[in-house]
Design an enzyme around this catalytic site. Sequence first.
Site, short mmCIF file in Angstrom:
data_model
loop_
_atom_site.label_atom_id
_atom_site.label_comp_id
_atom_site.label_asym_id
_atom_site.label_seq_id
_atom_site.Cartn_x
_atom_site.Cartn_y
_atom_site.Cartn_z
N ARG A 149 80.04 -34.98 -73.18
CA ARG A 149 80.78 -33.78 -72.78
C ARG A 149 80.00 -32.93 -71.78
O ARG A 149 80.50 -32.56 -70.73
CB ARG A 149 81.14 -32.95 -74.02
CG ARG A 149 82.20 -33.57 -74.92
CD ARG A 149 82.49 -32.62 -76.07
NE ARG A 149 83.57 -33.11 -76.91
CZ ARG A 149 83.38 -33.87 -77.99
NH1 ARG A 149 82.16 -34.23 -78.32
NH2 ARG A 149 84.40 -34.27 -78.72
N VAL A 150 78.75 -32.59 -72.14
CA VAL A 150 77.96 -31.73 -71.25
C VAL A 150 77.60 -32.48 -69.98
O VAL A 150 77.70 -31.94 -68.86
CB VAL A 150 76.70 -31.22 -71.96
CG1 VAL A 150 75.87 -30.36 -71.01
CG2 VAL A 150 77.07 -30.40 -73.20
N ASP A 169 74.45 -44.54 -69.51
CA ASP A 169 75.08 -44.25 -70.80
C ASP A 169 75.76 -45.53 -71.29
O ASP A 169 76.78 -45.94 -70.74
CB ASP A 169 76.11 -43.13 -70.68
CG ASP A 169 76.58 -42.63 -72.05
OD1 ASP A 169 76.69 -43.45 -72.98
OD2 ASP A 169 76.83 -41.42 -72.19
N ALA A 228 69.11 -30.42 -73.20
CA ALA A 228 69.80 -31.11 -74.29
C ALA A 228 69.06 -30.91 -75.60
O ALA A 228 69.41 -30.05 -76.41
CB ALA A 228 69.95 -32.59 -73.97
N ARG A 229 68.02 -31.71 -75.83
CA ARG A 229 67.25 -31.67 -77.06
C ARG A 229 65.78 -31.90 -76.75
O ARG A 229 65.43 -32.79 -75.95
CB ARG A 229 67.72 -32.74 -78.06
CG ARG A 229 69.03 -32.42 -78.72
CD ARG A 229 68.86 -31.35 -79.79
NE ARG A 229 70.06 -30.55 -79.94
CZ ARG A 229 70.12 -29.40 -80.60
NH1 ARG A 229 69.04 -28.89 -81.14
NH2 ARG A 229 71.25 -28.74 -80.70
N ASP A 253 64.82 -26.22 -71.18
CA ASP A 253 65.36 -25.18 -72.06
C ASP A 253 65.15 -25.52 -73.52
O ASP A 253 65.39 -24.70 -74.39
CB ASP A 253 66.87 -25.01 -71.78
CG ASP A 253 67.49 -23.87 -72.57
OD1 ASP A 253 66.92 -22.76 -72.56
OD2 ASP A 253 68.54 -24.10 -73.22
N GLU A 258 60.09 -25.76 -81.68
CA GLU A 258 60.53 -24.44 -81.25
C GLU A 258 60.26 -23.42 -82.36
O GLU A 258 60.49 -23.72 -83.54
CB GLU A 258 62.02 -24.47 -80.89
CG GLU A 258 62.32 -25.39 -79.71
CD GLU A 258 63.79 -25.40 -79.31
OE1 GLU A 258 64.59 -24.66 -79.94
OE2 GLU A 258 64.16 -26.14 -78.39
N HIS A 277 65.56 -21.87 -75.04
CA HIS A 277 66.78 -22.45 -75.63
C HIS A 277 67.98 -21.53 -75.44
O HIS A 277 68.66 -21.12 -76.38
CB HIS A 277 66.58 -22.74 -77.11
CG HIS A 277 67.44 -23.87 -77.60
ND1 HIS A 277 67.05 -24.75 -78.59
CD2 HIS A 277 68.70 -24.27 -77.25
CE1 HIS A 277 68.02 -25.64 -78.83
NE2 HIS A 277 69.03 -25.35 -78.02
N ALA A 280 73.20 -22.28 -74.85
CA ALA A 280 74.46 -21.85 -75.46
C ALA A 280 74.55 -20.34 -75.60
O ALA A 280 75.47 -19.83 -76.25
CB ALA A 280 74.62 -22.50 -76.84
#
Length: 527
Positions: A149-150, A169, A228-229, A253, A258, A277, A280
């Site tokens: 999606r992102v 992907d 992302a992560r 980010d 964290e 982060h 969002a």
Amino acid sequence: MKILVTDPIADAGLDRLREAGHDVVTAYDVEGADLREQIRDAAGLIVRSGTKVDAELLDAAPELVIVGRAGIGVDNIDIDAATERGVIVANAPEGNVRAAAEHTVAMAFAVARSIPQAHARLKDGEWAKGDYLGREVNNKTLGIVGLGRVGQEVAKRLGALGMDLVAYDPYISESRADQLGAELAELDEVLDRADFLTIHTPLTPETEGLIGSEELARLGDGFVLNCARGGIVDEAALAAAVEEGTLAGAALDVFADEPLDPDSPLLDVDEIVVTPHLGASTEAAQENVATSAADQVIAAINDEPVVNALNAPSVDRSAFPRVRPYIGLAETAGRIAVQLFDGRVNSVEVEYAGDIAEEEVEIVTASALKGVFRPLEVRVNAVNAPGVAEERGIDVTESKTSQSDVFQSRVSVVVSDGEEDIRVCGTLFAGDDPRIVQIDGYRVDAIPHGHMLVARNHDKPGVIGFIGTVLGENNVNIAGMYNGRETIGGEALTVYSLDSEVPDELIEQLEEDERIIRAQYLALNNE
């Protein structure tokens, strides 16, 4: 129902839960034994990334139906443990997609044009115009790792700014990539061609450390973006690559740990842009993920489809009204079949005939399995029933045919030990009135509710009267009776709907009569 919220979410989500009549308890700073005590009577749990939902916490929550993640990442939730315990895990993948994509685009420009560095020096009184020579994104190649999606939203935005798109992907079709204007390639080729590499995969055992020193070296004088992560990119290797000039820069980010350690090597490299982060962190995104998570918790508790469930069968919301009545019917057919079956269950087949065969019925099949496995001394529901079947080596098959007999739709559950089997068929009258219409080949018309007695007997005069007399003498009232037989004078099967349970002594009394082949009591809705 009690809904426990352990990480801060927007008030809109909390309000949505309260408007649905639920008791919302916020416990943002509770952990350990106190958290386990708080969750003991909770039906729903809403978290973000701060709460670790592991097996120990799930074991402390016998009433838990769903864990809702107000966001997309679920690496803090043990999905396997939740599935084993019949707990739905659902995220809110769409609520912050736009915000995360926009932040990625912002980070691309920030690192390519040295915006944070120039800003900081100007604030310090330096006019460092000659120290920064930026790069344009036009006519550059954007390598995308993860076209979900992102990733797709980033592709749309940066593709519109003149970037060529190449993506890695394994789980996306070429036709979808073509629609986005992206070329699919293996990871090594993406790294070799990319001027900017942006990462949009979840953190899994397969993606952890996916981009290390060898992969970074293939990028040449390029940029790495990760919103992302944390943990997907080797942070120490990234810091070294940028500091040594192998890479032109990076923008992150998210981080493996964290908050980011003040001693992280990432903070020592001027060409690395970091944000805490924030992907969002927009007002709209926070409200969207909060209300989405709340809606899914409400749906799960109401036995409605959970559209973003990660470990449960789901159905499109528009199709759910057509499928919903068959969920309970299939579960009841499974419960009847397994209680009537004498052998060891080796296989379960769920058959669909007529209109219902045109629908997506994964959730109905799971409910049939739930009924079959109900006697087990474990918590079994539509979430973990397929896993229970696999764990116990029980083959599950699903078959469909558009042809039906006299019924518009029919669902049949067949349990077998490989030699013997029993089939229970059900349908709906008037759209939502469930009926059992066949048991082991005998046509009946039974309302599947409460307590039932199924008697196999020789078709002789007086048998039904005898059974009724014995029930009456034992204070068991008959609510309905449904009789089917093979031939006159042959064997017959009669289903009695009763107002109370049948004691073992009554069954023994019935079976003492030579006309009764077998009598079995079925409990259909006891907990």
